[in-house]
Write an enzyme that holds these catalytic residues in place. Structure first.
Site, PDB file in Angstrom:
ATOM      1  N   HIS B  79       0.847  -1.203   0.000  1.00 32.77           N
ATOM      2  CA  HIS B  79       0.000   0.000   0.000  1.00 32.77           C
ATOM      3  C   HIS B  79       0.880   1.251   0.000  1.00 32.77           C
ATOM      4  O   HIS B  79       0.685   2.151  -0.812  1.00 32.77           O
ATOM      5  CB  HIS B  79      -0.923   0.008   1.222  1.00 32.77           C
ATOM      6  CG  HIS B  79      -1.505   1.346   1.564  1.00 32.77           C
ATOM      7  ND1 HIS B  79      -2.506   1.933   0.832  1.00 32.77           N
ATOM      8  CD2 HIS B  79      -1.206   2.233   2.551  1.00 32.77           C
ATOM      9  CE1 HIS B  79      -2.801   3.119   1.355  1.00 32.77           C
ATOM     10  NE2 HIS B  79      -2.019   3.330   2.400  1.00 32.77           N
ATOM     11  N   ASP B 108       6.500  21.262 -26.821  1.00 31.86           N
ATOM     12  CA  ASP B 108       6.467  19.922 -26.228  1.00 31.86           C
ATOM     13  C   ASP B 108       7.527  19.866 -25.145  1.00 31.86           C
ATOM     14  O   ASP B 108       8.215  20.857 -24.889  1.00 31.86           O
ATOM     15  CB  ASP B 108       6.743  18.839 -27.291  1.00 31.86           C
ATOM     16  CG  ASP B 108       6.174  17.486 -26.875  1.00 31.86           C
ATOM     17  OD1 ASP B 108       6.387  17.092 -25.709  1.00 31.86           O
ATOM     18  OD2 ASP B 108       5.510  16.830 -27.698  1.00 31.86           O
ATOM     19  N   TRP B 150       7.105   0.009   3.883  1.00 31.64           N
ATOM     20  CA  TRP B 150       7.618   0.704   2.696  1.00 31.64           C
ATOM     21  C   TRP B 150       9.007   1.279   2.957  1.00 31.64           C
ATOM     22  O   TRP B 150       9.715   1.639   2.033  1.00 31.64           O
ATOM     23  CB  TRP B 150       6.651   1.779   2.202  1.00 31.64           C
ATOM     24  CG  TRP B 150       6.808   3.137   2.856  1.00 31.64           C
ATOM     25  CD1 TRP B 150       6.259   3.522   4.035  1.00 31.64           C
ATOM     26  CD2 TRP B 150       7.553   4.249   2.365  1.00 31.64           C
ATOM     27  NE1 TRP B 150       6.628   4.808   4.312  1.00 31.64           N
ATOM     28  CE2 TRP B 150       7.414   5.281   3.305  1.00 31.64           C
ATOM     29  CE3 TRP B 150       8.320   4.480   1.219  1.00 31.64           C
ATOM     30  CZ2 TRP B 150       8.021   6.524   3.145  1.00 31.64           C
ATOM     31  CZ3 TRP B 150       8.926   5.724   1.064  1.00 31.64           C
ATOM     32  CH2 TRP B 150       8.771   6.733   2.016  1.00 31.64           C
ATOM     33  N   SER B 178      12.673   5.672 -13.930  1.00 27.02           N
ATOM     34  CA  SER B 178      11.570   6.423 -14.528  1.00 27.02           C
ATOM     35  C   SER B 178      11.482   7.826 -13.944  1.00 27.02           C
ATOM     36  O   SER B 178      11.378   8.815 -14.682  1.00 27.02           O
ATOM     37  CB  SER B 178      10.271   5.663 -14.291  1.00 27.02           C
ATOM     38  OG  SER B 178       9.177   6.517 -14.383  1.00 27.02           O
ATOM     39  N   SER B 179      11.562   7.945 -12.616  1.00 26.75           N
ATOM     40  CA  SER B 179      11.443   9.274 -12.003  1.00 26.75           C
ATOM     41  C   SER B 179      12.605  10.168 -12.383  1.00 26.75           C
ATOM     42  O   SER B 179      12.414  11.362 -12.623  1.00 26.75           O
ATOM     43  CB  SER B 179      11.433   9.188 -10.479  1.00 26.75           C
ATOM     44  OG  SER B 179      10.508   8.283 -10.058  1.00 26.75           O
ATOM     45  N   HIS B 262      13.479  11.839   3.242  1.00 30.03           N
ATOM     46  CA  HIS B 262      12.886  13.115   3.611  1.00 30.03           C
ATOM     47  C   HIS B 262      12.686  14.049   2.424  1.00 30.03           C
ATOM     48  O   HIS B 262      11.590  14.571   2.248  1.00 30.03           O
ATOM     49  CB  HIS B 262      13.571  13.816   4.777  1.00 30.03           C
ATOM     50  CG  HIS B 262      12.621  14.840   5.320  1.00 30.03           C
ATOM     51  ND1 HIS B 262      11.579  14.489   6.143  1.00 30.03           N
ATOM     52  CD2 HIS B 262      12.458  16.133   5.045  1.00 30.03           C
ATOM     53  CE1 HIS B 262      10.825  15.553   6.349  1.00 30.03           C
ATOM     54  NE2 HIS B 262      11.333  16.557   5.709  1.00 30.03           N
ATOM     55  N   GLU B 264      12.120  13.099  -0.425  1.00 30.43           N
ATOM     56  CA  GLU B 264      11.008  12.452  -1.123  1.00 30.43           C
ATOM     57  C   GLU B 264       9.660  13.002  -0.660  1.00 30.43           C
ATOM     58  O   GLU B 264       8.742  13.196  -1.458  1.00 30.43           O
ATOM     59  CB  GLU B 264      11.094  10.946  -0.886  1.00 30.43           C
ATOM     60  CG  GLU B 264       9.869  10.147  -1.283  1.00 30.43           C
ATOM     61  CD  GLU B 264       9.640  10.093  -2.771  1.00 30.43           C
ATOM     62  OE1 GLU B 264      10.623  10.303  -3.526  1.00 30.43           O
ATOM     63  OE2 GLU B 264       8.503   9.850  -3.194  1.00 30.43           O
ATOM     64  N   TYR B 266       9.047  15.964   0.286  1.00 29.16           N
ATOM     65  CA  TYR B 266       8.836  17.269  -0.361  1.00 29.16           C
ATOM     66  C   TYR B 266       8.638  17.111  -1.851  1.00 29.16           C
ATOM     67  O   TYR B 266       7.957  17.936  -2.482  1.00 29.16           O
ATOM     68  CB  TYR B 266       9.985  18.215  -0.008  1.00 29.16           C
ATOM     69  CG  TYR B 266       9.900  18.601   1.440  1.00 29.16           C
ATOM     70  CD1 TYR B 266       8.960  19.546   1.841  1.00 29.16           C
ATOM     71  CD2 TYR B 266      10.657  17.976   2.407  1.00 29.16           C
ATOM     72  CE1 TYR B 266       8.808  19.853   3.170  1.00 29.16           C
ATOM     73  CE2 TYR B 266      10.511  18.275   3.742  1.00 29.16           C
ATOM     74  CZ  TYR B 266       9.587  19.223   4.120  1.00 29.16           C
ATOM     75  OH  TYR B 266       9.420  19.521   5.440  1.00 29.16           O
ATOM     76  N   SER B 277      -1.205  27.345  -5.582  1.00 27.05           N
ATOM     77  CA  SER B 277      -0.844  28.726  -5.890  1.00 27.05           C
ATOM     78  C   SER B 277      -1.377  29.157  -7.251  1.00 27.05           C
ATOM     79  O   SER B 277      -1.387  30.343  -7.561  1.00 27.05           O
ATOM     80  CB  SER B 277       0.677  28.887  -5.871  1.00 27.05           C
ATOM     81  OG  SER B 277       1.179  28.502  -4.628  1.00 27.05           O
ATOM     82  N   HIS B 311      15.385  13.094  11.739  1.00 28.05           N
ATOM     83  CA  HIS B 311      14.231  13.203  12.643  1.00 28.05           C
ATOM     84  C   HIS B 311      13.287  12.017  12.481  1.00 28.05           C
ATOM     85  O   HIS B 311      12.365  11.855  13.277  1.00 28.05           O
ATOM     86  CB  HIS B 311      13.494  14.539  12.483  1.00 28.05           C
ATOM     87  CG  HIS B 311      12.769  14.732  11.197  1.00 28.05           C
ATOM     88  ND1 HIS B 311      12.642  15.935  10.580  1.00 28.05           N
ATOM     89  CD2 HIS B 311      12.120  13.870  10.404  1.00 28.05           C
ATOM     90  CE1 HIS B 311      11.954  15.807   9.470  1.00 28.05           C
ATOM     91  NE2 HIS B 311      11.621  14.566   9.344  1.00 28.05           N
ATOM     92  N   HIS B 312      13.510  11.196  11.453  1.00 28.67           N
ATOM     93  CA  HIS B 312      12.729   9.962  11.332  1.00 28.67           C
ATOM     94  C   HIS B 312      13.288   8.862  12.224  1.00 28.67           C
ATOM     95  O   HIS B 312      12.720   7.783  12.277  1.00 28.67           O
ATOM     96  CB  HIS B 312      12.727   9.466   9.886  1.00 28.67           C
ATOM     97  CG  HIS B 312      12.064  10.415   8.943  1.00 28.67           C
ATOM     98  ND1 HIS B 312      10.735  10.334   8.637  1.00 28.67           N
ATOM     99  CD2 HIS B 312      12.538  11.472   8.244  1.00 28.67           C
ATOM    100  CE1 HIS B 312      10.418  11.298   7.784  1.00 28.67           C
ATOM    101  NE2 HIS B 312      11.491  12.005   7.525  1.00 28.67           N
ATOM    102  N   THR B 337       7.452  26.910   5.401  1.00 32.72           N
ATOM    103  CA  THR B 337       6.159  26.289   5.117  1.00 32.72           C
ATOM    104  C   THR B 337       5.037  27.195   5.606  1.00 32.72           C
ATOM    105  O   THR B 337       4.017  27.363   4.929  1.00 32.72           O
ATOM    106  CB  THR B 337       6.070  24.905   5.794  1.00 32.72           C
ATOM    107  OG1 THR B 337       7.311  24.230   5.598  1.00 32.72           O
ATOM    108  CG2 THR B 337       4.956  24.075   5.219  1.00 32.72           C
ATOM    109  N   LYS B 340       4.276  30.019   3.250  1.00 33.20           N
ATOM    110  CA  LYS B 340       3.408  29.642   2.134  1.00 33.20           C
ATOM    111  C   LYS B 340       1.944  29.723   2.523  1.00 33.20           C
ATOM    112  O   LYS B 340       1.121  30.309   1.804  1.00 33.20           O
ATOM    113  CB  LYS B 340       3.734  28.225   1.677  1.00 33.20           C
ATOM    114  CG  LYS B 340       5.062  28.166   0.965  1.00 33.20           C
ATOM    115  CD  LYS B 340       5.250  26.826   0.334  1.00 33.20           C
ATOM    116  CE  LYS B 340       6.236  26.911  -0.787  1.00 33.20           C
ATOM    117  NZ  LYS B 340       5.734  27.626  -1.936  1.00 33.20           N
ATOM    118  N   ARG B 459       2.182   1.731  15.057  1.00 31.03           N
ATOM    119  CA  ARG B 459       1.758   1.519  13.669  1.00 31.03           C
ATOM    120  C   ARG B 459       2.148   0.123  13.210  1.00 31.03           C
ATOM    121  O   ARG B 459       2.922  -0.557  13.874  1.00 31.03           O
ATOM    122  CB  ARG B 459       2.379   2.583  12.760  1.00 31.03           C
ATOM    123  CG  ARG B 459       3.874   2.484  12.640  1.00 31.03           C
ATOM    124  CD  ARG B 459       4.461   3.708  11.978  1.00 31.03           C
ATOM    125  NE  ARG B 459       4.282   3.669  10.541  1.00 31.03           N
ATOM    126  CZ  ARG B 459       5.084   4.307   9.673  1.00 31.03           C
ATOM    127  NH1 ARG B 459       6.104   5.018  10.116  1.00 31.03           N
ATOM    128  NH2 ARG B 459       4.875   4.248   8.387  1.00 31.03           N
TER     129      ARG B 459
END
Lengths: 189, 535, 400
Positions: B79, B108, B150, B178-179, B262, B264, B266, B277, B311-312, B337, B340, B459
């Protein structure tokens, strides 16, 4: 037409830079391995101690007494009985001390073991120096074999003042497959 | 409505457009590839959502009722992977493909053939991953699919990983390639293909946020590739990067993973900032407040994201100095943040507001993303993070940021640009139903997670103690409600694809500005063959 | 099939209602909404910090949402047909960068203070080594006051019986174990109050004494999570981590924790139970345990098959059930029901060897189970799940 070719050239230039950039970042992931080790050496992250022998020439600080505890674990399915001869010693920084660890292989086949040290609190790790240790190499025990393994260490007098107890832990892993390259046992899992 | 007469009779392009399967397989057209990305990500959203419902069905009551704990772990793992790499990221890449050339007046994408390739890798990558799950599901859990979360921490994923871990590694490599190619394409397009007069500081904010996202992708996706390569060699080629027995360190894996992980986060949220925006000024009929500060805030968020990763992993036992550094940096990231969010509020302030569907989704985004951001600030405080870490509080936090954040903004984008893509207005009745049902259910789904998390439910638990039972029941009800509500969006999209609905004008939203609204709706196959002139 | 499914769903619903009531009556003791204040000084500092930051973010959040709501109502087009044109203001932009920054500094100061207090594990009187396994914990008392070789060691397993959590509603499909009624011949039991939290042998700690935990793991990463002590420390194979706590003297009682890092299939099935007792009580207990450990294993033979089966069932359900299934049907581990190893009396010695030494993925249980336990478990395996060998294995057979 030349304008189009020009655009294509500019695109390829940026493309090339970015491809190089991403290849470098792929390399950076691997560079993090030695970088991390350096960081561990400096900060004692994870309580890793040095895996090479120290010289042992240092001034003794007789005014201070530090307790060093020894903890052993047979990790990840390792069957050896692995115990320290003494659970803890009180030492002066700079004092050279020998501690023996006993191992016994109860299995009916030869096993190769590797002890992994870890020091807690981590800040003490760079200050715990070993002149000789069974953990520098892997150890082989025949079926039913026993051994006394020596470890000689001293504490660097530069050990931070607030630390009065240090725990030195050894986790003994079965590395027979890794050393002999025999993967049969692994495949059976 | 501003009178734009340029509609009808744009069939002149049709003799360029190939038909049938070949049109999609061999497409180098940014609009077709964008469409492929969007449909693909939507399909993955439904698959990943189905897996979430399996999880929620199991967690509805204490006890093991529906699946085995082993299969439960496979569900949480896949998931997460599908939602991150299959739903959110491809959706934003699809939006970039469609909108960036239209927004900067380019004919293009700069590298159209690579564009085709970067899309068509994805279906294969996910076939491999989902194939592993299907094999497990139909083989009564044997062989096991990836089951290590994950975040695939070593040694659970290396020494103790199932055989399918190798399929997972291959799949992640393909997603990464791909990314990276998609990101390179965006950077080259934005840097080289802007119409004359479209200076960097005139670009729409969506283009800016995507440009910064693309740089983040190029910087961190290779690091992920490095991490899974090390896993592969640890598993099969005798190295021990992450195995303590060979002198490695499992914590090193977490450092490498979160150095990718991390930024990722963002990567997933910055394009959303761009979308919102674009939408809020349109329906406030007022220019975006503080355009320049928005650009700088985005850039500083991106830079700070490289120095907050640990921090993770406050609980792995870092030295005090390291912990303090990462705590301060993490708190600092809330400043840009916050800027914004304040800018969006100031954009609305004293505007002339209407609340069409895109605006509703965008406002829901601002409010709910702020909720997620504020719980993120709570998580930044290390001593309390020791209590929050790896509980449902964290699950609540990142679902607020990613579901009611990133995914809501993608819905906003879809309702906003569907007229441009399809030529018809999305069905308002279905759209309103979709919005209100999603808004209510998403909060029923994720808000009580804060409670069970604070009360101490970890979790990735397949079963739990009884004090968590009441809220878990409500969470599951919310989950099924939210899941079923998304079928309404299927209907909205299918109706648009079948061209059923009110015909859209070139500029269907009267307050909208930007080059994309100067071309007819639906956007013709080729646009801006002659570069537009920017005033 | 249809009706069975329906019956099970209704049964599950009823069960939930019942459990819901019993939980509701217990809210004050076991919060299901907010963080637990805990019982130690540190945990209460952490709780204070939590409440403070919760207020800060709530006020900020409500202010922002209030502005949005106000704007959405007051600045809608029917009220203001013409939008204002401003889109920059250096003053407010600086203000909303600087003010949050100042708020952050005010939050960072107490957080740093608590963090530094948490870091100081010096001067502890009791050291306990906590080791995470898949899927249980073991505790080893290393040093206590002047005694630097306590040597008390035991494993701690989930006590909740499989009959309580094993309540499948789908007969086949993804759940490979079949239904509870098929397996146990009974409807699911009502869940205990301490469902998924209670263990067979809890960790005993003295009140008012500084306890240092050395946290490590045997196989994969686990995490030692005790909310009431504000402790969450990852247990990493090969490395030790430190945590510490002092439970005040007036806070004796039972505290629960859980594993907080995904460690595989039964991640949710390895809780932590801590009994904090008065220091005198702890001294007596540790002395008894030490004596037991020193006197060697208990080799009293079983009087009859029934006695061995009763102990065997208890030990099997604690140590074996997660991998081999409550009915010996297998899972991660091999099945036992009707297999050759379990029914061939010539292979009893092999059966004993596997438990003591381990084989392939099966770990050695020599440390976790006493010879008497192992004899009981093997007797149980060979006389349950439809196996009817009649073999009675005695502790002396195992100990030799």
């Amino acid at each position: 037409m030349s304008e189009l070719n020009d655009l294509e050239q500019r695109n390829n230039r940026v493309l090339r830079k970015l491809v190089i950039g991403s290849v470098l970042m792929f390399g950076f992931a691997f560079a993090m391995v030695p970088l991390y080790d350096v960081l561990c050496d400096i900060t004692g992250l994870n309580g890793k101690t040095s895996d090479t022998a120290a010289s042992g020439e240092v001034q003794m600080d007789e005014d201070r007494l530090v307790t060093v505890q020894f903890v052993t674990t047979s990790s990840g399915g390792m069957v050896w009985d692995f115990t320290p001869q003494v659970r803890s010693v009180k030492v002066h920084p700079g004092e050279i001390t020998q501690v023996n660890f006993q191992v016994k292989n109860p299995a009916d086949h030869t096993i190769i073991g590797q002890a992994i040290p870890s020091v807690s609190p981590g800040l003490a790790a760079p200050h715990l120096l070993k002149t000789q240790c069974f953990c520098f190499d892997n150890q082989t025990l025949l079926a039913g074999g026993e051994a006394d393994m020596p470890m000689i260490f001293y504490l660097d007098p530069a050990l931070p003042k607030h630390i009065n107890t240090i725990t030195l832990s050894y986790a003994m892993f079965d590395v027979t497959e890794r050393v002999t390259g025999n993967k049969d046992k692994l495949a059976a899992r | 409505m501003t009178a734009v007469a340029a509609h009808h009779d744009h069939h002149d392009d049709h003799h360029h457009a190939p038909h049938g399967l070949k049109r999609w397989l061999f497409s180098t057209n940014h609009k077709d590839i964008g469409t492929l990305y969007l449909w693909f990500s939507f399909a993955m959203f439904m698959v990943g959502g189905f897996m979430a419902l399996v999880i929620r069905a199991e967690l509805m009551y204490p006890g093991m009722q529906v699946v085995d704990p082993e299969f439960f772990n496979q569900m949480t793992t896949v998931h997460g992977l599908i939602m991150v790499f299959g739903a959110v990221m491809p959706a934003t890449v699809g939006l970039a493909n469609w909108m960036i050339p239209l927004m900067i007046g380019a004919p293009d994408m700069a590298l159209p053939r690579m564009n085709n390739w970067s899309f068509w890798i994805l279906p294969f990558a996910f076939t491999i991953l989902i194939g592993a799950v299907l094999m497990s599901a139909f083989g009564d859990g044997n062989p096991s699919a990836p089951n290590f979360g994950w975040t695939f921490y070593a040694p659970l994923s290396t020494k103790y990983g199932p055989a399918s871990t190798d399929l997972f590694i291959l799949s992640v490599h393909m997603m990464g390639i791909s990314s990276i190619m998609g990101a390179i394409n965006v950077i080259v397009t934005v840097l080289n293909m802007r119409a004359p007069g479209m200076t960097m500081m005139k670009m729409p904010l969506f283009v800016w946020t995507w440009l910064i996202t693309a740089f983040l992708l190029v910087a961190v996706m290779p690091v992920l590739a490095g991490a899974v390569t090390m896993m592969l060699t640890d598993r099969h080629f005798g190295t021990s990067f992450f195995d303590a027995a060979g002198g490695g360190d499992p914590v090193l894996f977490q450092h490498i993973f979160w150095f990718f992980g991390h930024p990722e986060v963002y990567i997933m949220i910055l394009p959303s900032f761009g979308i919102v925006s674009a939408i809020i000024p349109t329906f406030a009929r007022k220019h975006l407040f503080g355009y320049a500060s928005m650009v700088y805030a985005t850039a500083s968020i991106a830079l700070l994201s490289f120095v907050v990763w640990a921090h993770h992993m406050f609980t792995v036992g870092m030295p005090l100095a390291g912990t303090l550094f990462f705590m301060y940096m993490t708190m600092l990231i809330s400043v840009p943040t916050g800027v914004k969010v304040f800018n969006w509020v100031a954009t609305m302030w004293r505007g002339s507001l209407t609340f069409e569907l895109p605006m509703k989704w965008a406002l829901a985004f601002v409010v709910l993303f702020t909720c997620g951001g504020l719980s993120g600030l709570m998580l930044a405080l290390t001593p309390v993070d020791f209590q929050y870490h790896d509980t449902y509080f964290v699950v609540a936090h990142f679902h607020y940021v990613l579901v009611s954040g990133a995914i809501f903004s993608i819905f906003a984008a879809a309702y906003y640009w569907l007229p441009k893509w399809s030529g018809v207005m999305p069905n308002t009745f279905l759209g309103e139903l979709h919005f209100w049902n999603s808004l209510l259910s998403v909060n029923l789904l994720f808000f009580p997670m804060h409670f069970v998390g604070l009360a101490g439910m970890p979790r990735r638990y397949a079963d739990y103690a009884l004090q968590f039972a009441d809220y878990n029941w409500w969470i599951s009800v919310g989950a099924f409600w939210f899941g079923i509500s998304q079928l309404l969006f299927v209907a909205v999209c299918v109706l648009c694809a079948m061209k059923k609905g009110k015909k859209a004008e070139a500029a269907p939203w009267e307050g909208a500005e930007g080059l994309e609204w100067t071309v007819p709706s639906p956007a013709p196959f080729h646009t801006f063959d002659t570069p537009p002139v920017i005033k | 099939m249809q009706s069975t499914l329906f019956r099970r769903v209704t049964a599950a619903l009823t069960l939930l209602l019942v459990s819901g009531v019993s939980v509701a009556s217990d809210w004050t003791e076991r919060s299901n909404v907010n963080l637990r204040p805990g019982v130690t000084d540190i945990s209460q500092d952490v709780f204070g910090l939590h409440v403070a930051i919760l207020w800060v973010v709530s006020v900020i959040g409500l202010a922002v949402f209030g502005l949005i709501m106000y704007s959405a109502v007051a600045h809608r087009r029917s009220k203001r047909p013409q939008a204002a044109t401003f889109h920059e203001h250096v003053g407010v932009e600086i203000a909303w960068t600087v003010i949050p920054f100042i708020i952050l500094i005010f939050m960072a100061v107490p957080a740093t203070r608590v963090l530094i207090a948490m870091d100081d594990s010096a001067e502890s009187e009791l050291t306990v080594k906590v080791t995470g396994y898949r899927w249980n914990w073991s505790y080893e008392y290393l040093t206590y006051q002047d005694d630097n070789d306590v040597g008390v060691f035991f494993f701690s397993n989930l006590k909740t019986p499989a009959e309580q959590y094993h309540t499948p509603v789908l007969k086949n499909g993804l759940f490979p174990y079949g239904t509870a009624a098929d397996r146990f011949g009974v409807e699911p039991e009502e869940k205990d109050h301490n469902y998924m939290l209670a263990v067979d042998k809890p960790l005993i700690l003295p009140a008012g004494v500084k306890v240092r935990f050395l946290v490590t793991a045997d196989d994969v990463i686990h995490s030692f999570f005790m909310p009431d002590f504000a402790i969450k420390k990852d247990a990493i194979p090969g490395f030790v981590n430190e945590a510490w706590t002092v439970v005040p003297e007036d806070a004796t009682g039972i505290y629960y924790g859980q594993c907080a890092e995904l460690c595989g299939k039964n991640h949710a099935f390895m809780p932590i139970e801590v009994h904090v007792v008065a220091k005198e009580e702890f001294d007596t207990w540790i002395a008894e345990e030490k004596e037991k450990a020193a006197s060697g294993p208990d080799l009293t033979p079983f009087a009859n098959l029934e006695a061995a089966m009763a102990l065997g069932k208890e030990k099997y359900n604690a140590a074996c059930v997660l991998c081999h299934g409550a009915e010996g049907q297998g899972g991660i581990g091999l099945p036992f029901a009707g297999t050759e190893l379990m029914n061939d009396s010539a292979r009893i010695q092999e059966n004993i060897d596997v438990l003591i030494k381990g084989r392939n993925a099966m770990p050695s249980f020599a440390a976790q189970l006493t010879p008497r336990d192992i004899a009981a478990v093997i007797t149980y395996q060979r006389n349950a799940f439809g196996n009817e060998t009649g073999d009675l294995i005695q502790p002396a057979d195992v100990a030799k």
